[in-house]
Design an enzyme around this catalytic site. Sequence first.
Site, PDB file in Angstrom:
ATOM      1  N   GLU A 104       0.850  -1.192   0.000  1.00  9.35           N
ATOM      2  CA  GLU A 104       0.000   0.000   0.000  1.00  9.35           C
ATOM      3  C   GLU A 104       0.880   1.234   0.000  1.00  9.35           C
ATOM      4  OE1 GLU A 104      -0.890  -1.977   2.915  1.00  9.35           O
ATOM      5  OE2 GLU A 104      -2.679  -2.961   2.091  1.00  9.35           O
ATOM      6  N   TYR A 116       7.198   2.381  -7.915  1.00  8.81           N
ATOM      7  CA  TYR A 116       6.507   1.104  -8.097  1.00  8.81           C
ATOM      8  C   TYR A 116       6.116   0.909  -9.566  1.00  8.81           C
ATOM      9  CZ  TYR A 116       6.336   1.646  -3.060  1.00  8.81           C
ATOM     10  OH  TYR A 116       6.700   1.858  -1.761  1.00  8.81           O
TER      11      TYR A 116
END
Length: 149
Positions: A104, A116
């Site tokens: 998360e 990411y």
Amino acid sequence: MDFRIVEMSKSHIDGIVKLEETCFASPWTREGIEEELSNSQAHFLAAEGGGVLGYIGVQEIAGEAYITNIAVLPGYRRKGIAEALLNAAARGAQERGCEFITLEVRVSNSPAIALYEKCGFDKAGTRKGFYTNPGEDALIYTKTLRGAK
Ligand code: COA
């Protein structure tokens, strides 16, 4: 930039505590980090280069790898350290048989989101009000490891 990625050991604890306190509003405690040394589901890695420059925490449970933390000291950012940590963690998880790796991230954390996405993670959903201090939604990012190179 000279650094190497190694498994977390006792010698890294001071550096990781400093990273947590420097990088997060609600840092992990020393005790919390030390506990991971004896947790067989935890696979923490440190980036060493004249001290601990960065680290990543991963917990692997039932074929799923979950990234609990990743941070790099402010003076050492944009040198590929987080990318190296993330790729090493994903490789390790794949070798241990994990099918995917997930995490998360705060919706406002654009450096981490860019990291990411560069490393091949895809947005998989949102968790409303997931964070406190300050309150914020989380984005869920996931990467499939099956068949990954
Ligand atoms: N702005 C835009 N893109 C960024 C970025 C920034 N500030 N920081 C990283 N990226 C992206 C880029 O695509 C970068 O590749 P490039 O440099 O070739 O353009 C790629 O991520 C890899 O960057 P890298 O140098 O490996 O990242 P880093 O070592 O600087 O660490 C964080 C990135 C997010 C770990 C670091 O900023 C940090 O510690 N932040 C505070 C802690 C945190 O928010 N952790 C994430 C919690 S979910």
